[in-house]
Design a protein around this motif. Sequence first.
Motif, short mmCIF file in Angstrom:
data_model
loop_
_atom_site.label_atom_id
_atom_site.label_comp_id
_atom_site.label_asym_id
_atom_site.label_seq_id
_atom_site.Cartn_x
_atom_site.Cartn_y
_atom_site.Cartn_z
N LYS A 28 0.62 -1.27 -0.19
CA LYS A 28 0.12 0.11 0.40
C LYS A 28 0.90 1.50 -0.10
O LYS A 28 2.12 1.15 0.47
CB LYS A 28 -1.02 -0.48 1.09
N PRO A 29 0.55 2.24 -0.61
CA PRO A 29 0.86 3.42 -0.49
C PRO A 29 1.43 3.79 0.24
O PRO A 29 -0.04 4.43 1.52
CB PRO A 29 0.83 3.93 -2.07
N THR A 30 2.45 4.96 0.66
CA THR A 30 2.56 5.56 2.05
C THR A 30 2.17 6.75 1.84
O THR A 30 2.87 7.41 0.69
CB THR A 30 3.81 5.28 2.62
N ALA A 32 4.76 9.33 2.71
CA ALA A 32 5.96 9.67 1.73
C ALA A 32 5.59 9.09 0.29
O ALA A 32 5.83 10.09 -0.81
CB ALA A 32 6.73 9.18 2.61
N SER A 33 5.47 7.80 -0.09
CA SER A 33 5.71 7.23 -0.93
C SER A 33 4.89 7.88 -2.07
O SER A 33 5.16 8.19 -3.32
CB SER A 33 5.76 6.00 -1.72
N ILE A 34 3.37 8.14 -1.70
CA ILE A 34 2.80 9.07 -2.85
C ILE A 34 2.75 10.59 -2.95
O ILE A 34 3.61 11.37 -4.42
CB ILE A 34 1.18 8.99 -2.03
N GLN A 35 3.89 11.38 -2.02
CA GLN A 35 3.86 12.82 -2.09
C GLN A 35 5.49 12.67 -2.89
O GLN A 35 5.51 13.33 -3.99
CB GLN A 35 4.24 13.60 -0.68
N TYR A 36 6.19 11.79 -3.09
CA TYR A 36 6.84 11.69 -3.55
C TYR A 36 7.12 11.63 -4.99
O TYR A 36 8.15 12.39 -5.57
CB TYR A 36 8.53 10.30 -3.33
N ILE A 58 -5.29 9.29 -3.05
CA ILE A 58 -4.87 8.40 -3.73
C ILE A 58 -5.16 7.38 -2.53
O ILE A 58 -5.51 5.95 -2.14
CB ILE A 58 -2.99 8.42 -4.09
N LYS A 59 -4.50 7.85 -1.41
CA LYS A 59 -4.35 6.89 0.07
C LYS A 59 -5.81 6.27 0.44
O LYS A 59 -5.82 5.44 0.81
CB LYS A 59 -3.94 8.46 1.17
#
Length: 133
Positions: A28-30, A32-36, A58-59
């Motif tokens: 699952k995206p975090t 931090a990973s989505i923002q990045y 997204i989250k």
Amino acid sequence: MSYKNTFITVSEDSTVTSAIVPVPRNNKPTIASIQYDLIKNNPYKYTQEDVQFKTYLIKEQIESNNLNELREQYFTKPKACFRASPLVKKYGWGIHYDDHGKIALFDVNSETYNQFLNLDNITLLKGMRSKRK
């Protein structure tokens, strides 16, 4: 709150010496990973608010035809600025806001990151600490 012509540096208590790409956890995206992904793949395309809202969508896996209304609702409560983002606190990324408030990421170990530190016409802000002193 949106910054302009500002550079947010990596938090003082960050232990990284070079930027780390955040990865999803448990498939699952975090945040931090989505923002990045949003910022790194679209430098100077989005404002802080754009990234915060897109990250939320997204989250939470939200799809809607009423994005304007949903965005308005989302920002009725204050949101922390990117000084509190895991990207600057934990992963070693500096965040630059251009004259229009659009953002891009820079590795703490990069030449560009260090150039931002020495500019006279830019506001420097430290990323928030992860722990109290």
